[in-house]
Design an enzyme around this catalytic site. Structure first.
Site, short mmCIF file in Angstrom:
data_model
loop_
_atom_site.label_atom_id
_atom_site.label_comp_id
_atom_site.label_asym_id
_atom_site.label_seq_id
_atom_site.Cartn_x
_atom_site.Cartn_y
_atom_site.Cartn_z
CG ASP A 111 50.10 26.11 -22.80
OD1 ASP A 111 50.68 27.05 -22.27
OD2 ASP A 111 49.43 25.28 -22.15
CG LEU A 116 51.72 23.30 -33.19
CD1 LEU A 116 52.04 24.77 -33.28
CD2 LEU A 116 51.31 22.78 -34.56
CE LYS A 139 48.60 29.85 -22.67
NZ LYS A 139 47.77 29.31 -21.58
P1 IMP Z 1 50.43 22.68 -26.23
O1 IMP Z 1 50.48 21.29 -26.78
O2 IMP Z 1 50.64 22.72 -24.75
O3 IMP Z 1 51.30 23.66 -26.96
O4 IMP Z 1 48.92 23.20 -26.35
C1 IMP Z 1 48.26 23.36 -27.48
C2 IMP Z 1 46.78 23.19 -27.30
O5 IMP Z 1 46.32 23.33 -25.94
C3 IMP Z 1 46.12 24.28 -28.07
O6 IMP Z 1 45.87 23.87 -29.39
C4 IMP Z 1 44.87 24.56 -27.28
O7 IMP Z 1 43.82 23.79 -27.80
C5 IMP Z 1 45.18 24.14 -25.85
N1 IMP Z 1 45.48 25.32 -25.00
C6 IMP Z 1 46.69 25.73 -24.57
N2 IMP Z 1 46.60 26.87 -23.84
C7 IMP Z 1 45.31 27.20 -23.84
C8 IMP Z 1 44.58 28.31 -23.28
O8 IMP Z 1 45.10 29.24 -22.64
N3 IMP Z 1 43.24 28.31 -23.50
C9 IMP Z 1 42.59 27.32 -24.21
N4 IMP Z 1 43.23 26.29 -24.76
C10 IMP Z 1 44.58 26.22 -24.58
#
Ligand code: IMP
Ligand code: MG
Length: 187
Positions: A111, A116, A139
């Site tokens: 997201d 990561l 996304k």
């Molecule tokens: P990032 O660190 O923003 O890339 O998000 C990663 C984590 O956020 C993922 O491993 C998910 O657990 C959670 N996440 C991000 N977007 C969503 C969504 O649309 N639905 C549910 N969990 C999400």
């Protein structure tokens, strides 16, 4: 709070299916072949980030034919409801030294990219033989830090999604498909 959700609200929160079980299965078969091709018979360690990636891990590990070990870590991120708070913490670490492994991180969704980005930095500092990232969903429109997976199975628009391991406030993980979450549900 979750224990008080009614069956009616539960159903109402599932807005529409965006990726069905068949589509997921087909892409995961291809991803398994992609992994096999990369490692050419060499053993690997699949590392899943809990909790969201547990269903994806269970399915992808069964499509891999190279010798493969499984590891889990828990990176607790930032979601209070559907919005990011910006913090990433490893709350449960891997149970082994990864310096002798080709590591493949198996993630549910990228997201903002923060989770990561941090996890990859930490694991790289432990000197694995190599490190790749496979994500079920991506996304890209939501990125806050630059991050790209080596393999992304589905690119989705900026919707909050649930199912197939992904939750909203810890529920909906057991849905067998990926659905858009209905934030505007009114009973
Ligand atoms: P990032 O660190 O923003 O890339 O998000 C990663 C984590 O956020 C993922 O491993 C998910 O657990 C959670 N996440 C991000 N977007 C969503 C969504 O649309 N639905 C549910 N969990 C999400
Ligand atoms: Mg999550």
């Amino acid at each position: 709070m979750n224990s008080s959700i009614t069956q009616k609200e539960y159903q109402g929160r599932i807005k529409r299916i965006i990726i069905n079980e068949d589509e997921i299965k087909k892409k995961i078969k291809k991803a398994g072949k992609w992994i096999d091709g990369l490692y050419d018979g060499n053993p690997i360690l699949l590392v899943s980030i809990l909790k969201g990636a547990f269903v994806f891990m269970a399915d992808i590990c069964r499509e891999v034919s190279v010798p493969c070990e499984i590891g889990f870590l828990c990176a607790k991120s930032y979601y209070s409801g559907t919005e990011s708070t910006g913090d990433v913490k490893i709350t449960m670490d891997l149970d082994r030294d990864i310096s002798n492994y080709h590591v493949v991180i198996v993630e549910d969704i990228i997201d903002t990219g923060r989770t990561l980005n941090d996890v990859v930095k930490i694991l790289k500092s432990r000197n694995p033989l190599s490190l790749k990232v496979v994500t079920l969903l991506d996304k890209p429109s939501r990125r806050a830090v630059e991050f790209e997976a080596d393999l992304s199975l589905f690119t989705i628009p900026d919707h909050f999604v649930i199912g197939y391991g992904l939750d909203c406030n810890e529920i909906f993980r057991n849905l067998p498909y990926i659905a858009e979450y209905n934030q505007d549900y009114i009973e």
